[in-house]
Scaffold this active site. Structure first.
Site, PDB file in Angstrom:
ATOM      1  N   SER A 194     -25.391   3.941 -15.236  1.00 32.26           N
ATOM      2  CA  SER A 194     -25.092   2.948 -14.199  1.00 32.26           C
ATOM      3  C   SER A 194     -24.626   3.693 -12.966  1.00 32.26           C
ATOM      4  CB  SER A 194     -24.005   1.986 -14.687  1.00 32.26           C
ATOM      5  OG  SER A 194     -23.525   1.188 -13.617  1.00 32.26           O
ATOM      6  N   TYR A 232     -15.069   1.255 -17.415  1.00 36.36           N
ATOM      7  CA  TYR A 232     -16.537   1.244 -17.416  1.00 36.36           C
ATOM      8  C   TYR A 232     -17.083   2.274 -16.429  1.00 36.36           C
ATOM      9  CZ  TYR A 232     -21.328  -0.467 -17.116  1.00 36.36           C
ATOM     10  OH  TYR A 232     -22.699  -0.563 -17.135  1.00 36.36           O
ATOM     11  N   LYS A 247     -19.275   5.665 -17.367  1.00 34.76           N
ATOM     12  CA  LYS A 247     -20.648   5.886 -16.932  1.00 34.76           C
ATOM     13  C   LYS A 247     -20.781   7.190 -16.155  1.00 34.76           C
ATOM     14  CE  LYS A 247     -22.602   2.503 -18.958  1.00 34.76           C
ATOM     15  NZ  LYS A 247     -23.536   2.791 -20.083  1.00 34.76           N
TER      16      LYS A 247
END
Length: 244
Positions: A138, A151, A155
């Site tokens: 991402s 998160y 990533k």
């Protein structure tokens, strides 16, 4: 790559993109192994799927469970041709409010899970002389938003980990590649159900594997194409001066 009877292992297969990947690769003639923590949900997929699908219950953050899941796959099929490290969580909580336990859990799923499956599957691929690994990435780590610390950080780690694994693979004279795949903003629970239909992205993945057209042994795929990083200003000037 001819997809018929290829063994494709997908983590995080119970919902969202993972579920779509299992369905689309099975429809393409692959023998799909779906990894998830909820066996009942995996069994529901098997009842609906057209094609060969094997559900395996496994917590990707548990190294021993990952090794057992891969061994079960090898007992059934003898190898793994393609691995999609898709499993991930998005806590959506402020870093200041996130508990150490929640942080550790997110990193366990999003980073350790990728590392554990790579460690378990890559030796199998190296012995076979071929294989493809796609780690789900991402751009979130480049532009974090509020309540995305775990998160976004994870990533960023997956991006770096993918490149580092590829460097270590270079010592082997095999056709084994490790790529990062950024499938886009998907319409799943993780994105509050707004964005691209996961089945659209899953079809891109099928085409990506079938075409097998990466320019190098490790690249970034975005949506359905290889992402080419922009050149630095210094390189652009050299191109002009040297007529490259």
């Amino acid at each position: 790559m001819e997809l018929e009877n290829k063994v494709v292992l997908v983590t995080g297969a119970t919902q969202g993109l993972g579920r779509a990947l299992t369905i689309e690769f099975a429809a393409a003639g692959c023998r799909v192994v779906g990894i998830g923590r909820n066996l009942a949900k995996l069994e529901e997929i098997r009842a609906q799927i057209e094609g060969e699908f094997t559900p395996i219950e496994c917590d990707v953050s548990d190294h021993e469970a990952v090794c057992q899941a891969v061994q079960q796959t090898l007992s059934l099929y003898g190898g793994v041709d393609v691995l999609f490290n898709n499993a991930a969580v998005y806590p959506k909580v402020s870093f200041l409010e996130e508990t150490p336990e929640a942080w550790t859990s997110a990193m366990g799923a999003n980073v350790n899970g990728v590392a554990y499956f790579c460690k378990a599957v890559l030796p199998v691929m190296i012995r076979a002389g071929q294989g493809r690994v796609y780690n789900l990435g991402s751009w979130a780590y480049l532009g974090p938003i509020p309540k995305s610390a775990a998160y976004s950080a994870s990533k960023g780690a997956v991006h770096t980990l993918t490149g580092a694994i590829a460097q270590d693979l270079a010592q082997f004279n095999t056709d084994v590649q490790v790529h990062e795949w950024i499938p886009g903003h998907l319409k799943t629970q993780m994105s509050d159900h707004g964005g691209i239909d996961p089945h659209v992205s899953a079809k891109w993945a099928v085409a990506m594997v079938r075409n097998d057209a990466a320019s190098k042994a490790s690249v970034i795929f975005e949506n359905d194409y290889e992402w080419i990083p922009p050149k630095r200003i210094k390189d652009r000037i050299l191109d002009l001066l040297l007529f490259r």
